[in-house]
Design a protein around this motif. Structure first.
Motif, PDB file in Angstrom:
ATOM      1  N   PHE A  63      31.719  26.405 -22.926  1.00 20.96           N
ATOM      2  CA  PHE A  63      32.188  25.152 -22.333  1.00 20.96           C
ATOM      3  C   PHE A  63      31.134  24.070 -22.554  1.00 20.96           C
ATOM      4  O   PHE A  63      29.942  24.354 -22.513  1.00 20.96           O
ATOM      5  N   ILE A  88      38.855  23.634 -15.505  1.00 17.15           N
ATOM      6  CA  ILE A  88      39.796  24.634 -16.021  1.00 17.15           C
ATOM      7  C   ILE A  88      40.108  25.673 -14.948  1.00 17.15           C
ATOM      8  O   ILE A  88      41.264  26.054 -14.748  1.00 17.15           O
ATOM      9  N   GLU A 122      40.511  27.225 -25.211  1.00 17.52           N
ATOM     10  CA  GLU A 122      40.306  27.100 -23.761  1.00 17.52           C
ATOM     11  C   GLU A 122      40.592  28.420 -23.058  1.00 17.52           C
ATOM     12  O   GLU A 122      39.828  28.851 -22.182  1.00 17.52           O
TER      13      GLU A 122
END
Length: 76
Positions: A36, A45, A10
């Protein structure tokens, strides 16, 4: 400080998306190129890490647009 593999991925995607936005890619393009699964997941995010959307990030921090604004009107 340790991190999970998912959080590591991430963070890499977040950093890459920020760089792509700085290079004037659209938010949708940045989400796709950064890996993503969707624009919505990238937006989530950005909201969690920065409390702003990817589009707001680009308006505020995009280097390409800032450089163009600093140059002023072209004299062709």
């Amino acid at each position: 400080m340790s991190t999970t593999p998912a959080r590591y991925v991430e963070n890499i995607r977040f950093d890459l998306a920020g760089a792509l936005l700085d290079q004037n890619h659209t938010a949708t393009q940045a989400a796709t190129l950064a890996g993503f699964p969707s624009y919505e997941s990238m937006r989530w995010i950005f909201a969690r890490k920065l409390s702003i959307s990817p589009a707001a990030y680009q308006r505020r921090f995009g280097t390409t647009r800032r450089a163009q604004a600093d140059e002023g009107p072209s004299r062709r």
